[in-house]
Design a protein around this motif. Structure first.
Motif, PDB file in Angstrom:
ATOM      1  N   TRP A 120       0.915  -1.088  -0.049  1.00 12.47           N
ATOM      2  CA  TRP A 120      -0.010   0.026   0.157  1.00 12.47           C
ATOM      3  C   TRP A 120       0.891   1.257   0.017  1.00 12.47           C
ATOM      4  CZ3 TRP A 120      -4.365   1.442  -1.710  1.00 12.47           C
ATOM      5  CH2 TRP A 120      -5.110   2.733  -1.026  1.00 12.47           C
ATOM      6  N   ALA A 121       2.072   1.144   0.523  1.00 15.25           N
ATOM      7  CA  ALA A 121       3.099   2.411   0.526  1.00 15.25           C
ATOM      8  C   ALA A 121       3.293   2.853  -0.923  1.00 15.25           C
ATOM      9  CB  ALA A 121       4.145   2.121   1.243  1.00 15.25           C
ATOM     10  N   ALA A 122       3.463   1.899  -1.809  1.00 19.34           N
ATOM     11  CA  ALA A 122       3.920   1.812  -3.200  1.00 19.34           C
ATOM     12  C   ALA A 122       2.623   2.563  -3.913  1.00 19.34           C
ATOM     13  CB  ALA A 122       4.319   0.758  -3.821  1.00 19.34           C
ATOM     14  N   VAL A 123       1.482   2.170  -3.409  1.00 21.04           N
ATOM     15  CA  VAL A 123       0.291   2.494  -4.035  1.00 21.04           C
ATOM     16  C   VAL A 123       0.032   3.924  -3.978  1.00 21.04           C
ATOM     17  CG1 VAL A 123      -2.047   2.198  -4.532  1.00 21.04           C
ATOM     18  CG2 VAL A 123      -0.613   0.142  -4.391  1.00 21.04           C
ATOM     19  N   THR A 124       0.101   4.195  -2.626  1.00 25.44           N
ATOM     20  CA  THR A 124      -0.048   5.649  -2.034  1.00 25.44           C
ATOM     21  C   THR A 124       0.825   6.460  -2.694  1.00 25.44           C
ATOM     22  OG1 THR A 124       0.635   4.993  -0.019  1.00 25.44           O
ATOM     23  CG2 THR A 124      -1.691   5.046  -0.546  1.00 25.44           C
ATOM     24  N   ALA A 125       2.008   6.128  -2.848  1.00 21.50           N
ATOM     25  CA  ALA A 125       3.035   7.026  -3.140  1.00 21.50           C
ATOM     26  C   ALA A 125       2.954   7.261  -4.637  1.00 21.50           C
ATOM     27  CB  ALA A 125       4.508   6.336  -3.123  1.00 21.50           C
ATOM     28  N   ALA A 126       2.478   6.480  -5.556  1.00 19.45           N
ATOM     29  CA  ALA A 126       2.315   6.626  -6.847  1.00 19.45           C
ATOM     30  C   ALA A 126       0.886   7.439  -7.187  1.00 19.45           C
ATOM     31  CB  ALA A 126       2.151   5.406  -7.350  1.00 19.45           C
ATOM     32  N   ASP A 127       0.053   7.537  -6.169  1.00 15.01           N
ATOM     33  CA  ASP A 127      -1.229   8.139  -6.491  1.00 15.01           C
ATOM     34  C   ASP A 127      -1.709   9.020  -5.280  1.00 15.01           C
ATOM     35  OD1 ASP A 127      -3.519   9.249  -7.235  1.00 15.01           O
ATOM     36  OD2 ASP A 127      -4.547   7.588  -7.805  1.00 15.01           O
ATOM     37  N   PRO A 128      -0.949  10.160  -5.353  1.00 20.16           N
ATOM     38  CA  PRO A 128      -1.338  10.977  -3.957  1.00 20.16           C
ATOM     39  C   PRO A 128      -3.020  11.431  -3.830  1.00 20.16           C
ATOM     40  CG  PRO A 128       0.509  11.958  -5.252  1.00 20.16           C
ATOM     41  CD  PRO A 128       0.042  10.993  -6.050  1.00 20.16           C
ATOM     42  N   THR A 129      -3.698  11.252  -4.855  1.00 25.12           N
ATOM     43  CA  THR A 129      -5.077  11.470  -4.676  1.00 25.12           C
ATOM     44  C   THR A 129      -6.021  10.502  -3.812  1.00 25.12           C
ATOM     45  OG1 THR A 129      -5.780  10.291  -6.557  1.00 25.12           O
ATOM     46  CG2 THR A 129      -5.076  12.325  -7.087  1.00 25.12           C
ATOM     47  N   LEU A 130      -5.017   9.430  -3.392  1.00 22.69           N
ATOM     48  CA  LEU A 130      -5.900   8.330  -2.678  1.00 22.69           C
ATOM     49  C   LEU A 130      -5.661   8.888  -1.225  1.00 22.69           C
ATOM     50  CD1 LEU A 130      -4.246   5.221  -4.229  1.00 22.69           C
ATOM     51  CD2 LEU A 130      -6.348   6.320  -4.732  1.00 22.69           C
TER      52      LEU A 130
END
Length: 217
Positions: free
Chosen positions: A141-151
């Motif tokens: 999840w860290a990588a997912v949120t780093a890639a998409d700050p809108t989350l």
């Protein structure tokens, strides 16, 4: 990207009961808030119980398992570490204990958004567990949120509407279809949010303050 079918958790189990443990980030997807976790997993055949409360640290997982482990689970999902006591050894001990208690069932561990530098210590331990135990699957999840700050909101932690849907979706990608039907939304045993700010399940417009100088979620 979803895992290949043979690597998804659903291909490794015979039943469809799943317990999800977390703090306010996970609680925001529970039925008493957004409801995204169960709404996403139920159509895949999973009978899902979300036991997540605001302001909880890693020891909360043991509290949940003390009360709910005997109910019998085919899969465990854990996201704890957004609230962190800055002691990696303690965090490691508790997380290792939870994995052992849930084993041999598959355990899905989620990394946490690295909204503070110390959360890299949390995530390092999560990946250690995957290297140590064959039944551990990591959702980064860290990588997912780093890639998409809108989350996440401006605090880089609490979830927006899109973030809650994405979190449930990432768990679903790791699980895949359950081996049996039907899916169901099970009642949450842990629903006490008094340990944290009662608004932390919603992504704030401005950075949130800590509760008692420690808990942020």
């Amino acid at each position: 990207m979803p895992l290949p079918v043979e690597r998804q958790v659903g291909a490794r189990v015979a039943g469809n009961r799943i317990i999800v443990i977390g703090d306010s980030v996970m609680a925001s997807t529970s039925q008493r808030y957004g409801g995204e976790m169960c709404a996403t997993l139920q159509p895949l055949g999973w009978q899902t119980e979300v036991d997540a409360e605001t302001g909880r640290f890693i020891d909360f997982g043991d509290q949940v398992l003390d009360k709910r482990l005997s109910a019998g689970w085919d899969v465990g999902v854990i996201m704890l570490g957004n609230n962190y006591g800055d002691n990696q050894d303690v965090y490691r001990q508790y997380l290792d204990d939870m994995v052992v208690r849930l084993s041999p069932a598959p355990v899905v561990l989620l990394t946490v958004s690295e909204f503070k530098p110390s959360r890299t210590q949390v995530n390092a331990v999560v990946f250690e567990m995957a290297a140590k135990y064959a039944n551990v699957v990591v959702v980064d999840w860290a990588a997912v949120t780093a890639a998409d700050p809108t989350l996440t909101g401006d605090d880089g932690l609490h979830l927006t509407d899109a973030g809650r849907a994405a979190l449930a979706g990432q768990v679903a990608l790791a699980l895949g279809p359950a081996p049996v039907q039907p899916g169901d939304c099970l009642s949450s045993t842990f629903r006490d949010d008094s340990a944290g700010n009662d608004k932390v399940t919603v992504a704030p417009k401005k950075t949130t303050t800590t509760v008692a100088g420690t808990a942020t979620t």
